[in-house]
Design a protein around this motif. Sequence first.
Motif, PDB file in Angstrom:
ATOM      1  N   ALA A 295      25.461  35.658  37.473  1.00 36.16           N
ATOM      2  CA  ALA A 295      24.470  35.260  36.473  1.00 36.16           C
ATOM      3  C   ALA A 295      24.591  36.114  35.209  1.00 36.16           C
ATOM      4  O   ALA A 295      24.523  35.597  34.082  1.00 36.16           O
ATOM      5  CB  ALA A 295      23.063  35.377  37.059  1.00 36.16           C
ATOM      6  N   LEU A 296      24.776  37.413  35.377  1.00 34.34           N
ATOM      7  CA  LEU A 296      24.923  38.307  34.230  1.00 34.34           C
ATOM      8  C   LEU A 296      26.204  38.005  33.449  1.00 34.34           C
ATOM      9  O   LEU A 296      26.222  38.071  32.214  1.00 34.34           O
ATOM     10  CB  LEU A 296      24.916  39.763  34.694  1.00 34.34           C
ATOM     11  CG  LEU A 296      23.590  40.272  35.271  1.00 34.34           C
ATOM     12  CD1 LEU A 296      23.788  41.631  35.948  1.00 34.34           C
ATOM     13  CD2 LEU A 296      22.523  40.372  34.182  1.00 34.34           C
ATOM     14  N   HIS A 297      27.269  37.658  34.174  1.00 36.35           N
ATOM     15  CA  HIS A 297      28.524  37.290  33.505  1.00 36.35           C
ATOM     16  C   HIS A 297      28.349  36.013  32.702  1.00 36.35           C
ATOM     17  O   HIS A 297      28.819  35.907  31.563  1.00 36.35           O
ATOM     18  CB  HIS A 297      29.629  37.133  34.551  1.00 36.35           C
ATOM     19  CG  HIS A 297      30.956  36.785  33.973  1.00 36.35           C
ATOM     20  ND1 HIS A 297      31.428  35.475  33.904  1.00 36.35           N
ATOM     21  CD2 HIS A 297      31.923  37.563  33.411  1.00 36.35           C
ATOM     22  CE1 HIS A 297      32.621  35.479  33.338  1.00 36.35           C
ATOM     23  NE2 HIS A 297      32.941  36.723  33.035  1.00 36.35           N
ATOM     24  N   ALA A 298      27.658  35.035  33.279  1.00 39.18           N
ATOM     25  CA  ALA A 298      27.433  33.768  32.575  1.00 39.18           C
ATOM     26  C   ALA A 298      26.601  33.976  31.313  1.00 39.18           C
ATOM     27  O   ALA A 298      26.756  33.237  30.324  1.00 39.18           O
ATOM     28  CB  ALA A 298      26.746  32.774  33.505  1.00 39.18           C
ATOM     29  N   ALA A 299      25.732  34.990  31.319  1.00 42.93           N
ATOM     30  CA  ALA A 299      24.890  35.275  30.157  1.00 42.93           C
ATOM     31  C   ALA A 299      25.585  36.172  29.140  1.00 42.93           C
ATOM     32  O   ALA A 299      24.984  36.521  28.117  1.00 42.93           O
ATOM     33  CB  ALA A 299      23.597  35.942  30.623  1.00 42.93           C
ATOM     34  N   GLY A 300      26.822  36.574  29.407  1.00 50.23           N
ATOM     35  CA  GLY A 300      27.546  37.419  28.469  1.00 50.23           C
ATOM     36  C   GLY A 300      27.172  38.884  28.533  1.00 50.23           C
ATOM     37  O   GLY A 300      27.501  39.653  27.618  1.00 50.23           O
ATOM     38  N   LEU A 301      26.508  39.297  29.613  1.00 47.11           N
ATOM     39  CA  LEU A 301      26.067  40.685  29.736  1.00 47.11           C
ATOM     40  C   LEU A 301      27.025  41.539  30.566  1.00 47.11           C
ATOM     41  O   LEU A 301      26.919  42.770  30.571  1.00 47.11           O
ATOM     42  CB  LEU A 301      24.671  40.743  30.355  1.00 47.11           C
ATOM     43  CG  LEU A 301      23.559  40.082  29.521  1.00 47.11           C
ATOM     44  CD1 LEU A 301      22.252  40.078  30.289  1.00 47.11           C
ATOM     45  CD2 LEU A 301      23.403  40.786  28.184  1.00 47.11           C
ATOM     46  N   VAL A 302      27.951  40.893  31.256  1.00 43.53           N
ATOM     47  CA  VAL A 302      28.904  41.594  32.114  1.00 43.53           C
ATOM     48  C   VAL A 302      30.289  41.003  31.906  1.00 43.53           C
ATOM     49  O   VAL A 302      30.448  39.779  31.815  1.00 43.53           O
ATOM     50  CB  VAL A 302      28.496  41.471  33.605  1.00 43.53           C
ATOM     51  CG1 VAL A 302      29.621  41.923  34.515  1.00 43.53           C
ATOM     52  CG2 VAL A 302      27.247  42.295  33.881  1.00 43.53           C
ATOM     53  N   SER A 303      31.283  41.871  31.797  1.00 39.01           N
ATOM     54  CA  SER A 303      32.677  41.427  31.760  1.00 39.01           C
ATOM     55  C   SER A 303      33.317  41.752  33.098  1.00 39.01           C
ATOM     56  O   SER A 303      32.844  42.618  33.830  1.00 39.01           O
ATOM     57  CB  SER A 303      33.438  42.123  30.638  1.00 39.01           C
ATOM     58  OG  SER A 303      33.508  43.521  30.883  1.00 39.01           O
ATOM     59  N   ARG A 304      34.382  41.049  33.416  1.00 36.23           N
ATOM     60  CA  ARG A 304      35.077  41.339  34.662  1.00 36.23           C
ATOM     61  C   ARG A 304      36.576  41.286  34.437  1.00 36.23           C
ATOM     62  O   ARG A 304      37.070  40.528  33.596  1.00 36.23           O
ATOM     63  CB  ARG A 304      34.656  40.393  35.785  1.00 36.23           C
ATOM     64  CG  ARG A 304      34.943  38.931  35.528  1.00 36.23           C
ATOM     65  CD  ARG A 304      34.293  38.071  36.595  1.00 36.23           C
ATOM     66  NE  ARG A 304      34.507  36.651  36.344  1.00 36.23           N
ATOM     67  CZ  ARG A 304      33.778  35.677  36.869  1.00 36.23           C
ATOM     68  NH1 ARG A 304      32.767  35.971  37.687  1.00 36.23           N
ATOM     69  NH2 ARG A 304      34.038  34.418  36.606  1.00 36.23           N
ATOM     70  N   SER A 305      37.282  42.115  35.195  1.00 31.12           N
ATOM     71  CA  SER A 305      38.739  42.164  35.092  1.00 31.12           C
ATOM     72  C   SER A 305      39.298  42.501  36.455  1.00 31.12           C
ATOM     73  O   SER A 305      38.607  43.097  37.290  1.00 31.12           O
ATOM     74  CB  SER A 305      39.176  43.220  34.063  1.00 31.12           C
ATOM     75  OG  SER A 305      38.712  44.513  34.451  1.00 31.12           O
TER      76      SER A 305
END
Length: 329
Positions: A295-305
């Motif tokens: 949810a945080l990634h979808a909101a642009g608050l978390v990046s992932r690699s």
Amino acid sequence: MSQLRFSASDVAGLRFGVSAVWDTVSSLWTLRCPVRGAVHLPWIDRARQIIRRPDVAVAVGPLRELTRPRRWLPDFLTPPPPGPDAEFEEQLEQIAATPPDVVVRDLLATTRRGPLGPFGDALRRDPKAVLPDLVTAVQVWHDAAIAPDWPRMRALLEADIAHRATRLADGGAGQALGTLHPTVRWAGDRVISDDPWRLDFDLGGRGLALNPGIFTSSRVLWNLLEDSPPGGTYPVRAVATLWEAPPVAAADPLARVIGSGRAALLNLLDTATTTTDLARRTGMSCGNVSQHLAALHAAGLVSRSRQGRHVLYRGTEAAAVLLRASRGG
């Protein structure tokens, strides 16, 4: 001071893994010298009760003799993990399969710090007959004292390896090796280690297997013999967080907007972190952490690699702005 000399093939053979056997064996050092391992007092208090049980004390006796304070460990007892996902049972099989001449050689190498005890001497005289007793001792101690806490220990170890993978990807082997510990530095084609052993070791194209250690505190410890796989154990990062209780939710304005679980995660994402480490630090299940991160990634608050087999999560600049605003900054 010691030095490990690297060729191009040694740099290419640099690898990191988790060693349950190392932490099982080295935990007995901490149990015997609690002042040096004060950060582990919650575990020490439980382990003291376990080691007093007659069944455990008798079975673990051979291992305790070989892990006396200020004594060297025989290298065959702590083999480098065969791969990044090695299980405890695989490493036990490595120990059990140690050739008798290697057992004798490694035991004799420890006598520079003092004579062998009764079990060590019996093992030296008849490795084939006596080695199973040592394997049993490692198994019993792991099951009794380490296995109940192993999920949280492993999460911390894997988070450290993910951090090293990022260093390796960003700055190459020199940066990954030079930041293992303050006592170690990279000098172009070699590692210089500030230790008392005065080793001068050429890796000889075999690479280097490294593992973080929960119960390793003061320096990097090396397994370096000419006819054995080279390895080293370094102190794990953030070990002081291992026995922390899950944080209690505070009266956080951000939590009222996005929920306490997601707010707690954002507060921990100032550095790249894995799902398992976040679960350990928050007390949430991995499934709940994954849902919140999605949810945080979808909101642009978390990046992932992705770094190797790890997926790392980190708060974005938008998350930083949101956190500062919620703190009144």
